[in-house]
Motif scaffolding. Structure first.
Motif, PDB file in Angstrom:
ATOM      1  N   PRO A  21     -95.586  41.315 -21.125  1.00  0.00           N
ATOM      2  CA  PRO A  21     -95.238  42.596 -21.752  1.00  0.00           C
ATOM      3  C   PRO A  21     -95.737  43.775 -20.889  1.00  0.00           C
ATOM      4  CG  PRO A  21     -96.468  41.195 -23.268  1.00  0.00           C
ATOM      5  CD  PRO A  21     -96.539  40.549 -21.929  1.00  0.00           C
ATOM      6  N   ARG A  22     -94.948  44.846 -20.848  1.00  0.00           N
ATOM      7  CA  ARG A  22     -95.350  46.057 -20.121  1.00  0.00           C
ATOM      8  C   ARG A  22     -96.732  46.550 -20.607  1.00  0.00           C
ATOM      9  NH1 ARG A  22     -93.493  50.084 -16.810  1.00  0.00           N
ATOM     10  NH2 ARG A  22     -91.783  48.696 -16.303  1.00  0.00           N
ATOM     11  N   SER A  23     -96.963  46.445 -21.935  1.00  0.00           N
ATOM     12  CA  SER A  23     -98.224  46.946 -22.503  1.00  0.00           C
ATOM     13  C   SER A  23     -99.435  46.181 -21.953  1.00  0.00           C
ATOM     14  CB  SER A  23     -98.198  46.857 -24.033  1.00  0.00           C
ATOM     15  OG  SER A  23     -98.087  45.503 -24.422  1.00  0.00           O
ATOM     16  N   LEU A  24     -99.199  44.924 -21.533  1.00  0.00           N
ATOM     17  CA  LEU A  24    -100.305  44.173 -20.936  1.00  0.00           C
ATOM     18  C   LEU A  24    -100.678  44.798 -19.590  1.00  0.00           C
ATOM     19  CD1 LEU A  24    -101.952  41.584 -21.678  1.00  0.00           C
ATOM     20  CD2 LEU A  24    -100.631  40.443 -19.917  1.00  0.00           C
ATOM     21  N   GLY A  25     -99.646  45.237 -18.853  1.00  0.00           N
ATOM     22  CA  GLY A  25     -99.903  45.953 -17.601  1.00  0.00           C
ATOM     23  C   GLY A  25    -100.708  47.225 -17.846  1.00  0.00           C
ATOM     24  N   VAL A  34    -116.915  46.301 -33.070  1.00  0.00           N
ATOM     25  CA  VAL A  34    -116.490  46.523 -31.672  1.00  0.00           C
ATOM     26  C   VAL A  34    -115.176  47.301 -31.646  1.00  0.00           C
ATOM     27  CG1 VAL A  34    -115.660  45.390 -29.573  1.00  0.00           C
ATOM     28  CG2 VAL A  34    -117.695  44.511 -30.730  1.00  0.00           C
ATOM     29  N   LEU A  35    -114.213  46.862 -32.459  1.00  0.00           N
ATOM     30  CA  LEU A  35    -112.896  47.519 -32.428  1.00  0.00           C
ATOM     31  C   LEU A  35    -112.961  48.946 -32.965  1.00  0.00           C
ATOM     32  CD1 LEU A  35    -110.508  44.588 -33.420  1.00  0.00           C
ATOM     33  CD2 LEU A  35    -111.097  45.444 -31.149  1.00  0.00           C
ATOM     34  N   SER A  36    -113.919  49.197 -33.891  1.00  0.00           N
ATOM     35  CA  SER A  36    -114.041  50.560 -34.452  1.00  0.00           C
ATOM     36  C   SER A  36    -114.428  51.570 -33.375  1.00  0.00           C
ATOM     37  CB  SER A  36    -115.058  50.585 -35.595  1.00  0.00           C
ATOM     38  OG  SER A  36    -116.387  50.567 -35.076  1.00  0.00           O
ATOM     39  N   ILE A  37    -115.047  51.091 -32.300  1.00  0.00           N
ATOM     40  CA  ILE A  37    -115.432  51.991 -31.195  1.00  0.00           C
ATOM     41  C   ILE A  37    -114.180  52.663 -30.611  1.00  0.00           C
ATOM     42  CG2 ILE A  37    -116.416  52.084 -28.852  1.00  0.00           C
ATOM     43  CD1 ILE A  37    -118.279  49.763 -29.697  1.00  0.00           C
ATOM     44  N   PHE A  38    -113.080  51.914 -30.553  1.00  0.00           N
ATOM     45  CA  PHE A  38    -111.866  52.478 -29.971  1.00  0.00           C
ATOM     46  C   PHE A  38    -111.208  53.492 -30.914  1.00  0.00           C
ATOM     47  CE2 PHE A  38    -112.772  48.599 -27.717  1.00  0.00           C
ATOM     48  CZ  PHE A  38    -112.594  48.988 -26.405  1.00  0.00           C
ATOM     49  N   ARG A  74    -107.888  49.258 -27.223  1.00  0.00           N
ATOM     50  CA  ARG A  74    -108.248  48.551 -28.459  1.00  0.00           C
ATOM     51  C   ARG A  74    -107.452  47.264 -28.586  1.00  0.00           C
ATOM     52  NH1 ARG A  74    -106.975  47.709 -33.687  1.00  0.00           N
ATOM     53  NH2 ARG A  74    -108.578  48.084 -35.284  1.00  0.00           N
ATOM     54  N   THR A  75    -106.161  47.334 -28.307  1.00  0.00           N
ATOM     55  CA  THR A  75    -105.311  46.149 -28.393  1.00  0.00           C
ATOM     56  C   THR A  75    -105.816  45.068 -27.436  1.00  0.00           C
ATOM     57  OG1 THR A  75    -103.427  47.553 -28.898  1.00  0.00           O
ATOM     58  CG2 THR A  75    -102.935  45.304 -28.178  1.00  0.00           C
ATOM     59  N   ALA A  76    -106.145  45.485 -26.207  1.00  0.00           N
ATOM     60  CA  ALA A  76    -106.655  44.525 -25.231  1.00  0.00           C
ATOM     61  C   ALA A  76    -107.974  43.929 -25.712  1.00  0.00           C
ATOM     62  CB  ALA A  76    -106.831  45.199 -23.875  1.00  0.00           C
ATOM     63  N   ALA A  77    -108.842  44.759 -26.289  1.00  0.00           N
ATOM     64  CA  ALA A  77    -110.137  44.264 -26.789  1.00  0.00           C
ATOM     65  C   ALA A  77    -109.916  43.256 -27.911  1.00  0.00           C
ATOM     66  CB  ALA A  77    -110.994  45.441 -27.276  1.00  0.00           C
ATOM     67  N   ALA A  78    -108.970  43.574 -28.797  1.00  0.00           N
ATOM     68  CA  ALA A  78    -108.676  42.657 -29.911  1.00  0.00           C
ATOM     69  C   ALA A  78    -108.141  41.330 -29.387  1.00  0.00           C
ATOM     70  CB  ALA A  78    -107.662  43.300 -30.860  1.00  0.00           C
ATOM     71  N   MET A  79    -107.302  41.394 -28.338  1.00  0.00           N
ATOM     72  CA  MET A  79    -106.772  40.157 -27.747  1.00  0.00           C
ATOM     73  C   MET A  79    -107.883  39.330 -27.118  1.00  0.00           C
ATOM     74  SD  MET A  79    -103.248  41.497 -25.983  1.00  0.00           S
ATOM     75  CE  MET A  79    -103.014  39.979 -25.058  1.00  0.00           C
ATOM     76  N   LEU A  80    -108.802  40.005 -26.438  1.00  0.00           N
ATOM     77  CA  LEU A  80    -109.917  39.295 -25.804  1.00  0.00           C
ATOM     78  C   LEU A  80    -110.791  38.624 -26.860  1.00  0.00           C
ATOM     79  CD1 LEU A  80    -110.887  41.874 -23.028  1.00  0.00           C
ATOM     80  CD2 LEU A  80    -109.875  39.610 -22.671  1.00  0.00           C
ATOM     81  N   ILE A  81    -111.040  39.333 -27.962  1.00  0.00           N
ATOM     82  CA  ILE A  81    -111.842  38.741 -29.047  1.00  0.00           C
ATOM     83  C   ILE A  81    -111.098  37.547 -29.640  1.00  0.00           C
ATOM     84  CG2 ILE A  81    -112.755  39.154 -31.372  1.00  0.00           C
ATOM     85  CD1 ILE A  81    -113.264  42.084 -30.489  1.00  0.00           C
ATOM     86  N   ALA A  82    -109.765  37.710 -29.789  1.00  0.00           N
ATOM     87  CA  ALA A  82    -108.957  36.651 -30.414  1.00  0.00           C
ATOM     88  C   ALA A  82    -109.003  35.348 -29.626  1.00  0.00           C
ATOM     89  CB  ALA A  82    -107.510  37.128 -30.570  1.00  0.00           C
ATOM     90  N   LEU A 140    -107.824  33.578 -36.701  1.00  0.00           N
ATOM     91  CA  LEU A 140    -107.079  34.700 -36.121  1.00  0.00           C
ATOM     92  C   LEU A 140    -106.682  35.780 -37.124  1.00  0.00           C
ATOM     93  CD1 LEU A 140    -104.782  33.024 -33.470  1.00  0.00           C
ATOM     94  CD2 LEU A 140    -106.677  34.598 -33.094  1.00  0.00           C
ATOM     95  N   ASP A 141    -106.577  35.418 -38.397  1.00  0.00           N
ATOM     96  CA  ASP A 141    -106.061  36.423 -39.338  1.00  0.00           C
ATOM     97  C   ASP A 141    -107.067  37.530 -39.629  1.00  0.00           C
ATOM     98  OD1 ASP A 141    -106.470  34.684 -42.522  1.00  0.00           O
ATOM     99  OD2 ASP A 141    -107.791  34.906 -40.790  1.00  0.00           O
ATOM    100  N   VAL A 142    -108.291  37.400 -39.159  1.00  0.00           N
ATOM    101  CA  VAL A 142    -109.246  38.509 -39.368  1.00  0.00           C
ATOM    102  C   VAL A 142    -109.144  39.555 -38.265  1.00  0.00           C
ATOM    103  CG1 VAL A 142    -110.903  37.151 -40.676  1.00  0.00           C
ATOM    104  CG2 VAL A 142    -111.170  37.357 -38.180  1.00  0.00           C
ATOM    105  N   ILE A 143    -108.365  39.260 -37.215  1.00  0.00           N
ATOM    106  CA  ILE A 143    -108.208  40.227 -36.120  1.00  0.00           C
ATOM    107  C   ILE A 143    -107.037  41.164 -36.419  1.00  0.00           C
ATOM    108  CG2 ILE A 143    -107.777  40.503 -33.634  1.00  0.00           C
ATOM    109  CD1 ILE A 143    -110.338  39.096 -34.072  1.00  0.00           C
ATOM    110  N   HIS A 144    -107.301  42.453 -36.380  1.00  0.00           N
ATOM    111  CA  HIS A 144    -106.240  43.437 -36.649  1.00  0.00           C
ATOM    112  C   HIS A 144    -105.809  44.062 -35.333  1.00  0.00           C
ATOM    113  CE1 HIS A 144    -107.737  42.918 -40.685  1.00  0.00           C
ATOM    114  NE2 HIS A 144    -108.937  43.294 -40.267  1.00  0.00           N
TER     115      HIS A 144
END
Lengths: 203, 203
Positions: free
Chosen positions: A153-157, B93-97, B184-192, B198-202
């Motif tokens: 995905p572009r967003s990953l970039g 952690v995610l709230s920081i973003f 934030r999205t990247a951080a959530a993916m890394l945590i996941a 997985l359902d606790v990750i937003h």
């Protein structure tokens, strides 16, 4: 807003003079940092007369922009050279962090990192901010395009470009090159989320 | 190297005077940026005499360090307040973003971001670099500790701190708050990657 220097519109003879002036100014900024200065200080050692200088660069702002723009192009070229050594898009992406690690280890790193250059020039000046945004967007687009060409995905970039920016500022503020490796690991993990063939990812 | 200002060693009466001088200098730096200045300019509106000022801050460097140090503590407090609203470490952690996104939207963001402050003060000055490293390390350690307390590897906290630094510099250079969400999205993916539930990750 100042116009962007466009070398393609410069006649060949003047292009030689232009590069000579840019070399002199680049050496000055490397030695003294991108601080408030004058045209005569920044071009003192370039070997061109004041008249020649002003015929090519009508103002110090235009000269400074051209120096930074050339650095940006050289830097993007170095990143591209690293990427070109690999075939797979995700290897190209990860190679950027290898380049960053080598760059962070260079003596002048903390004063040549672009965020420092822009801030030193005064990030509150609209033309500096415009130049900063152009640099960040060019790099981000490059990483996004690599991601897309690798089926990601572009967003990953976008996220991976943020990791690279974070590694640069962290390395500059701590004078420690290790953020390059930490960011690389995170980038590899993010890519792996989208890869089924996990054994091609080198953490 | 200059000594770190340590408020705990300052008598109570002097502490009031100290805060009054810091308020005045902070307001000056907010208005004029962290540029080379003089003690009398930085303290012109603080309502204390030159003698009183020098009895608390023996030099402009010490005053400047105290202003930046107080900003760092206030900023860390704001990050902590966001984290405290959540129970689970990964939500903290995610709230920081989320905090970063709101901060990026503030008018003065691009001149108050710490990398800009340190660069403006001259990142080539050892005491500024020491202060910058202290700031980055305090924030990184905070995120690393949150990761560990949530059963995640410490190195994941390091990567997420780099994402937060990258979001800050990208937002400052592009005057666009969206890097906070992308980071934030990247951080959530890394945590996941480390979460089975997985359902606790937003995202």
């Amino acid at each position: 807003m100042i116009p962007v220097n466009n070398p393609s519109t410069v006649p060949l003879l003047m292009e030689g003079r232009r590069q000579q002036i840019l070399d002199g100014a680049d050496a000055y900024f490397t030695l003294h940092g991108f601080r408030p200065t004058t045209m005569s200080q920044a071009t003192a050692d370039c070997g061109a007369s004041e008249e020649e200088i002003f015929s090519v660069f009508a103002s110090l702002d235009l000269l400074t922009e051209a120096v930074v723009d050339r650095r940006h192009l050289v830097w993007m070229g170095r990143v591209q050279d690293c990427c070109d050594k690999f075939d797979a898009s995700h290897d190209k992406v990860l190679s950027i962090f290898g380049f960053l690690e080598r760059w962070f280890a260079e003596e002048a790193y903390k004063t040549t990192v672009f965020s420092t250059v822009y801030t030193s020039l005064g990030i509150d000046n609209p033309w500096v901010l415009q130049m900063a945004a152009r640099h960040v967007k060019a790099f981000t687009t490059m990483v996004e395009d690599l991601a897309v060409s690798g089926g990601l995905p572009r967003s990953l970039g976008t996220s991976i470009a943020i990791l690279a920016e974070g590694a640069q500022v962290t390395a500059a503020l701590t004078t420690d090159p290790s953020p390059a490796r930490e960011a690389r690991t995170a980038a590899a993990m993010l890519i792996a989320v989208y890869q089924t063939d996990l054994d091609v990812i080198h953490f």
